[in-house]
Design a protein around this motif. Sequence first.
Motif, PDB file in Angstrom:
ATOM      1  N   PHE A   1       0.837  -1.380  -0.061  1.00 47.80           N
ATOM      2  CA  PHE A   1      -0.105   0.105   0.004  1.00 47.80           C
ATOM      3  C   PHE A   1       0.686   1.278  -0.130  1.00 47.80           C
ATOM      4  O   PHE A   1       0.626   2.359  -0.702  1.00 47.80           O
ATOM      5  N   ILE A   2       1.865   1.347   0.901  1.00 41.92           N
ATOM      6  CA  ILE A   2       2.733   2.267   0.903  1.00 41.92           C
ATOM      7  C   ILE A   2       3.623   2.619  -0.474  1.00 41.92           C
ATOM      8  O   ILE A   2       3.759   3.755  -0.961  1.00 41.92           O
TER       9      ILE A   2
ATOM     10  N   TYR B   1       3.127   5.885  -2.835  1.00 35.83           N
ATOM     11  CA  TYR B   1       4.502   6.667  -3.428  1.00 35.83           C
ATOM     12  C   TYR B   1       4.318   6.570  -4.768  1.00 35.83           C
ATOM     13  O   TYR B   1       4.657   7.979  -5.570  1.00 35.83           O
ATOM     14  N   LEU B   2       4.126   5.680  -5.708  1.00 38.31           N
ATOM     15  CA  LEU B   2       3.985   5.705  -6.916  1.00 38.31           C
ATOM     16  C   LEU B   2       2.904   6.596  -7.653  1.00 38.31           C
ATOM     17  O   LEU B   2       3.184   7.371  -8.527  1.00 38.31           O
ATOM     18  N   LEU B   3       1.700   6.758  -6.845  1.00 39.52           N
ATOM     19  CA  LEU B   3       0.738   7.402  -7.120  1.00 39.52           C
ATOM     20  C   LEU B   3       1.158   8.935  -7.072  1.00 39.52           C
ATOM     21  O   LEU B   3       0.656   9.421  -8.006  1.00 39.52           O
ATOM     22  N   PHE B   4       1.845   9.180  -5.993  1.00 37.45           N
ATOM     23  CA  PHE B   4       1.939  10.963  -5.731  1.00 37.45           C
ATOM     24  C   PHE B   4       3.332  11.435  -6.294  1.00 37.45           C
ATOM     25  O   PHE B   4       3.721  12.597  -6.035  1.00 37.45           O
ATOM     26  N   LYS B   5       4.250  10.424  -6.705  1.00 37.64           N
ATOM     27  CA  LYS B   5       5.633  10.866  -6.960  1.00 37.64           C
ATOM     28  C   LYS B   5       5.366  11.880  -8.191  1.00 37.64           C
ATOM     29  O   LYS B   5       4.502  11.606  -9.181  1.00 37.64           O
ATOM     30  N   PRO B   6       6.139  12.589  -8.426  1.00 36.59           N
ATOM     31  CA  PRO B   6       6.256  13.600  -9.660  1.00 36.59           C
ATOM     32  C   PRO B   6       6.277  12.647 -11.069  1.00 36.59           C
ATOM     33  O   PRO B   6       7.095  11.878 -11.071  1.00 36.59           O
ATOM     34  N   LEU B   7       5.480  12.931 -11.957  1.00 35.19           N
ATOM     35  CA  LEU B   7       5.546  12.351 -13.490  1.00 35.19           C
ATOM     36  C   LEU B   7       6.830  12.788 -14.105  1.00 35.19           C
ATOM     37  O   LEU B   7       6.888  13.727 -14.149  1.00 35.19           O
ATOM     38  N   GLU B   8       7.714  11.952 -14.659  1.00 32.26           N
ATOM     39  CA  GLU B   8       8.656  12.256 -15.452  1.00 32.26           C
ATOM     40  C   GLU B   8       8.480  11.750 -16.852  1.00 32.26           C
ATOM     41  O   GLU B   8       8.255  10.533 -17.156  1.00 32.26           O
TER      42      GLU B   8
END
Length: 75
Positions: free
Chosen positions: A42-43, A47-54
């Motif tokens: 879940f964590i 993290y992947l959901l809210f990290k900046p998109l590159e």
Amino acid sequence: MTEKLPPARLPLVDNISETFDKLPPINLFRAAANARTLYPAFIQYMYLLFKPLELDGRIERLIVLYVGKLSDCVY
């Protein structure tokens, strides 16, 4: 020439906070923390959901141009 968009399938909500106030209080983070096998995945998902998109610069420009075309905007 502008294309006609189909009508929305769902009615739009005027005041979204009133709609959320009708939902029961759910503490998803507390529930996930108590599920020892679920918490690490879940964590990582959060993290992947809210990290900046590159994105590659070319792809990013193509997306901007495509959305502008769909919105009938001049860019």
